[in-house]
Design an enzyme around this catalytic site. Structure first.
Site, PDB file in Angstrom:
ATOM      1  N   LYS A 153       0.761  -1.185  -0.047  1.00  0.00           N
ATOM      2  CA  LYS A 153       0.014  -0.070  -0.089  1.00  0.00           C
ATOM      3  C   LYS A 153       0.895   1.392   0.116  1.00  0.00           C
ATOM      4  O   LYS A 153       0.575   2.112  -0.739  1.00  0.00           O
ATOM      5  CB  LYS A 153      -0.931   0.220   1.123  1.00  0.00           C
ATOM      6  CG  LYS A 153      -1.983  -1.027   1.030  1.00  0.00           C
ATOM      7  CD  LYS A 153      -2.926  -1.299   2.381  1.00  0.00           C
ATOM      8  CE  LYS A 153      -3.840  -2.280   2.204  1.00  0.00           C
ATOM      9  NZ  LYS A 153      -4.693  -2.585   3.377  1.00  0.00           N
ATOM     10  N   GLN A 205      -4.164  -1.412   9.508  1.00  0.00           N
ATOM     11  CA  GLN A 205      -4.134  -2.545   9.013  1.00  0.00           C
ATOM     12  C   GLN A 205      -4.926  -3.631   9.855  1.00  0.00           C
ATOM     13  O   GLN A 205      -4.546  -3.809  11.316  1.00  0.00           O
ATOM     14  CB  GLN A 205      -2.954  -3.093   8.901  1.00  0.00           C
ATOM     15  CG  GLN A 205      -2.751  -4.502   7.985  1.00  0.00           C
ATOM     16  CD  GLN A 205      -3.321  -4.193   6.594  1.00  0.00           C
ATOM     17  OE1 GLN A 205      -3.426  -3.329   5.888  1.00  0.00           O
ATOM     18  NE2 GLN A 205      -3.868  -5.409   5.907  1.00  0.00           N
ATOM     19  N   ASP A 249     -10.438   3.351   4.311  1.00  0.00           N
ATOM     20  CA  ASP A 249     -11.097   1.814   4.416  1.00  0.00           C
ATOM     21  C   ASP A 249     -12.604   2.106   3.965  1.00  0.00           C
ATOM     22  O   ASP A 249     -12.911   0.929   3.588  1.00  0.00           O
ATOM     23  CB  ASP A 249     -10.564   1.160   5.423  1.00  0.00           C
ATOM     24  CG  ASP A 249      -9.222   0.428   5.430  1.00  0.00           C
ATOM     25  OD1 ASP A 249      -9.183  -0.055   4.215  1.00  0.00           O
ATOM     26  OD2 ASP A 249      -8.816   0.242   6.199  1.00  0.00           O
TER      27      ASP A 249
HETATM   28  N1  GUN Z   1      -6.716  -6.191   6.136  1.00  0.00           N
HETATM   29  C1  GUN Z   1      -7.275  -7.206   5.079  1.00  0.00           C
HETATM   30  N2  GUN Z   1      -7.993  -6.290   4.137  1.00  0.00           N
HETATM   31  C2  GUN Z   1      -7.784  -5.047   4.774  1.00  0.00           C
HETATM   32  C3  GUN Z   1      -8.298  -3.684   4.335  1.00  0.00           C
HETATM   33  O1  GUN Z   1      -8.920  -3.717   3.132  1.00  0.00           O
HETATM   34  N3  GUN Z   1      -8.193  -2.819   4.961  1.00  0.00           N
HETATM   35  C4  GUN Z   1      -7.360  -2.848   6.208  1.00  0.00           C
HETATM   36  N4  GUN Z   1      -7.121  -1.847   6.894  1.00  0.00           N
HETATM   37  N5  GUN Z   1      -7.079  -4.133   6.777  1.00  0.00           N
HETATM   38  C5  GUN Z   1      -7.080  -5.059   5.807  1.00  0.00           C
END
Ligand code: GUN
Length: 299
Positions: free
Chosen positions: A54, A98, A121
């Site tokens: 990311k 996360q 998110d």
């Molecule tokens: N863990 C797995 N997918 C995601 C996501 O899209 N966002 C976040 N913050 N954590 C994740």
């Protein structure tokens, strides 16, 4: 005949090129550089890889990223305190914590502490509520990515029967809301199947589009799929031998489906691209350029 590939890697690249130009325009016209703050608690190896991808994605399009790492033993007040500081920091436009968090940390409390306008998110109840109300603002990245993937492949959703397997807050539920919205890229008749659904295979056989987000390796077999149907695979699992697979049994389903998204290289890259889109949107919202999620990502 083998299914056509829903190529998330190539589509995400094209989206990122467009985003880089938009970020550059924002920087020139408003002297604002969008910034994502990523919060990683603990040292789960998969989470570390996701956060690294990311952050690399951000930097590739000119979005600044900062990483806040906290030990696995972090207690909730300390994490909430960090989120408060990021909420206050005007140079930070997006906050991503996360998931999953280490056991014992209340994920709902953490998500709800994030200022909804920085919730890139799209998991905050305010943003889920706006989506449910038909006024999407910051929408969860995987659902948004799937919609763009379908659109860029020229696949119409209007009037189509779509079955989504899995009702998670991160994928299934917001995706059902998104694809059933009135208007372009919506207007589908959506069935949201889950662990209590009786005979999901029979439901899928009726569908024009099947989206597998159940979190079960190779759940969807070729006898679940109508010949020519579109199949989107959201799952990613590591087998005992180290290889990757999705929620779809790709070798057999690709012989029946009209379209199939690969794992890896399907939905995953689109999720990252939409995080970048949401960070740009959040920056625009915070400097007063937008009221809601007015631009259609990757259109
Ligand atoms: N863990 C797995 N997918 C995601 C996501 O899209 N966002 C976040 N913050 N954590 C994740």
């Amino acid at each position: 005949m083998a299914a056509q590939t829903l190529d998330g890697k190539a589509t995400a690249e094209a989206v990122r090129r467009d985003l880089a130009a938009e970020v550059s325009t924002l920087r020139e016209q408003y002297e604002v550089q969008p910034c994502l703050a990523a919060v990683l608690v603990g040292d789960d190896p998969a989470s570390q890889v996701y956060v690294r991808n990311k952050r690399q994605g951000c930097e590739a399009v000119g979005i600044r990223s900062v990483l806040h790492r906290l030990p696995a033993a972090t207690e909730l007040p300390r994490l909430l305190d960090l989120i408060d500081r990021l909420n206050e920091d005007r140079s930070v436009h997006g906050i991503l914590v996360q998931l999953p968090l280490p056991r014992g940390l209340d994920e709902a409390a953490v998500i709800e502490r994030i200022d909804p306008i920085k919730d890139v998110d799209g998991f905050h109840p305010v943003n889920l509520g706006l989506l449910a109300a038909g006024r999407p603002r910051l929408v969860a990245c995987t659902p948004l990515g799937i919609r763009v993937l379908l659109r860029r492949a020229g696949i119409e959703t209007r009037g189509r029967r779509i079955v989504i397997l899995g009702r998670s807050i991160t994928v299934g539920r917001p995706l059902a809301l998104l694809l059933s919205q009135k208007g372009p890229d919506g207007d589908a008749t959506v069935t949201l199947a889950h662990t209590a659904t009786v005979d999901p295979a029979a439901l899928c056989r009726e569908a024009d589009v099947v989206i597998a987000a159940a979190g079960q390796p190779e759940l969807v077999r070729c006898d679940w799929i109508r010949p020519g149907a579109v199949v989107v695979d959201v799952g990613i699992h590591r087998r005992g031998d180290g290889s990757l697979c999705g929620d779809v049994h790709a070798p057999s389903v690709s012989q029946v489906a009209g379209w199939l998204s690969p794992v890896p290289g399907g939905v995953g890259p689109m999720t990252v691209a939409m995080l970048l889109h949401n960070t740009l949107q959040a920056a625009r919202l915070q400097i007063g350029l937008l009221q809601g999620n007015e631009s259609r990502p990757g259109s």
